[in-house]
Design a protein around this motif. Structure first.
Motif: not given
Length: 380
Positions: A57, A62, A77, A96, A100, A107, A138-139, A142
């Protein structure tokens, strides 16, 4: 590329170290072609050719870079929307965006280094693998809690609405839901999956024609509309609901080309269901007959084959150790898939490579693969 090699490549590009790794496989479809957007049945397997990502991150924007194709366009993102980024970066950017939209959470921005050993343009769904490899990333970052089936659905939405390709669900489901040692019989309407073990004495062999796939959007959309027209004439929701008898009874009410497109889909659904039984019973004669009939239907009724695909399939049918072979993927180039007896692979490869070279004038490439697990966070 090993995780250590990916870590080093990330450090050389971005400085510092990645904090997370993800992996998503490509897929080969054993049978069930051009059925997924008709609510039908497909039979893909996730294969041991994958996209790997190392990431961390950052504040933003990004930045994504590929070992194979270079830097993608940077994007935010947290606020990306359709139409704002093109090229291959549209796939991570689109994920992303769709995550969202689905979760209500922006994201985080990332730096990501991507490496792939998927052959490009060969019909093994590098686009779906790219969606899923960033989807799982991303899953996890976050803590969204989505399972892989949900991520596959969101991957299709990304491709349809962000990238702008009107694909079905098969490719994302195959990359997301693969299982070691098995192919998946997928009902594209209900998204129910029945796994079927691929006999251990068989290899799934990708036979790349080296003719890039060239199914244009217009040709693809034309076939979709022809299928929809056939379903309307037959009075069914989708061609998955039609029978051969129904189709024959309405043959005079539809243009010949619409009839032939529908005949492919209806009979391909039947072949897919019969293939499931044949694979479970290791009925190699039936497997071979079904795969050949699928290719011939795609060639003659759906008209998505080409000279190179036909020559590759014909070489495979005649080769030592071949159980069955057919074109795979959307068509007009790309690859065939063959099921080949493991102990005969060297003879199969030599025969097919030589025969295809002599008949086509092109140096094809064969790739022996095995079924693997689907997209996931990658830990060594």
């Amino acid at each position: 590329m090993t995780q250590a090699e990916l870590r080093e490549a990330f450090a050389n590009r971005f400085g510092g170290q990645p904090t997370i790794f993800s992996i998503a496989p490509g897929r080969v479809n054993l049978i069930g072609e051009h059925t997924d957007y008709n609510d039908g049945f497909v039979f893909p397997a996730a294969i041991d050719r994958c996209i790997h990502v190392a990431a961390r991150m950052v504040e933003g924007p990004s930045q994504v870079t590929s070992a194979q194709i270079g830097d993608g366009s940077p994007f935010d993102a947290r606020a990306i929307n359709p139409g704002e980024v093109g090229g291959w970066a549209a796939y991570p950017a689109g994920m992303a965006w769709v995550l969202r939209e689905e979760s209500g959470k922006p994201m985080p921005n990332i730096e990501a280094y991507v490496s792939s050993n998927l052959p490009m343009g060969s019909g093994v769904s590098s686009s779906a693998a790219m969606e899923l490899v960033f989807g799982v990333l991303w899953n996890h970052l976050e803590s969204l809690g989505y399972d892989n089936k949900k991520l596959a659905i969101l991957g299709q939405k990304c491709e349809n609405l962000f990238v702008g390709v009107n694909c079905g669900i098969m490719d994302q489901m195959a990359s997301a839901m693969g299982e070691e040692g098995s192919a998946m019989f997928l009902d594209t309407r209900s998204l129910e999956i029945a796994y079927a073990q691929v006999p251990q004495d068989l290899l799934i062999v990708l036979c790349d024609t080296k003719k890039p796939r060239a199914l244009t959007d217009s040709a693809y959309n034309e076939r979709r509309s022809q299928c929809e027209e056939a379903a309307r004439i037959l009075g069914v929701k989708a061609l998955r609901d039609a029978t051969v008898d129904q189709l024959e009874s309405k043959r005079t009410e539809m243009p010949d080309v619409v009839y032939r497109r529908a005949r492919h889909v209806v009979t391909e659904d039947q072949r897919s269901q019969a293939f499931r039984v044949a694979l479970q019973n290791s009925d190699y004669d039936q497997i071979g007959e079904l795969m050949r009939a699928s290719h011939e239907s795609l060639r003659d009724d759906y008209e998505v084959s080409c000279r190179e695909l036909d020559l590759m399939a014909e070489a495979a049918w005649q080769a030592p150790g071949c159980v069955g072979a057919r074109m795979t993927g959307a068509g007009f180039g790309g690859a065939c898939v063959a099921l080949v007896r493991k102990e005969k692979f060297a003879e199969f490869e030599a025969y097919v490579t030589k025969t295809y070279r002599e008949t086509s004038g092109i140096e094809g490439a064969l790739l022996a693969t095995r079924p693997v697990d689907g997209a996931r966070i990658w830990t060594e």
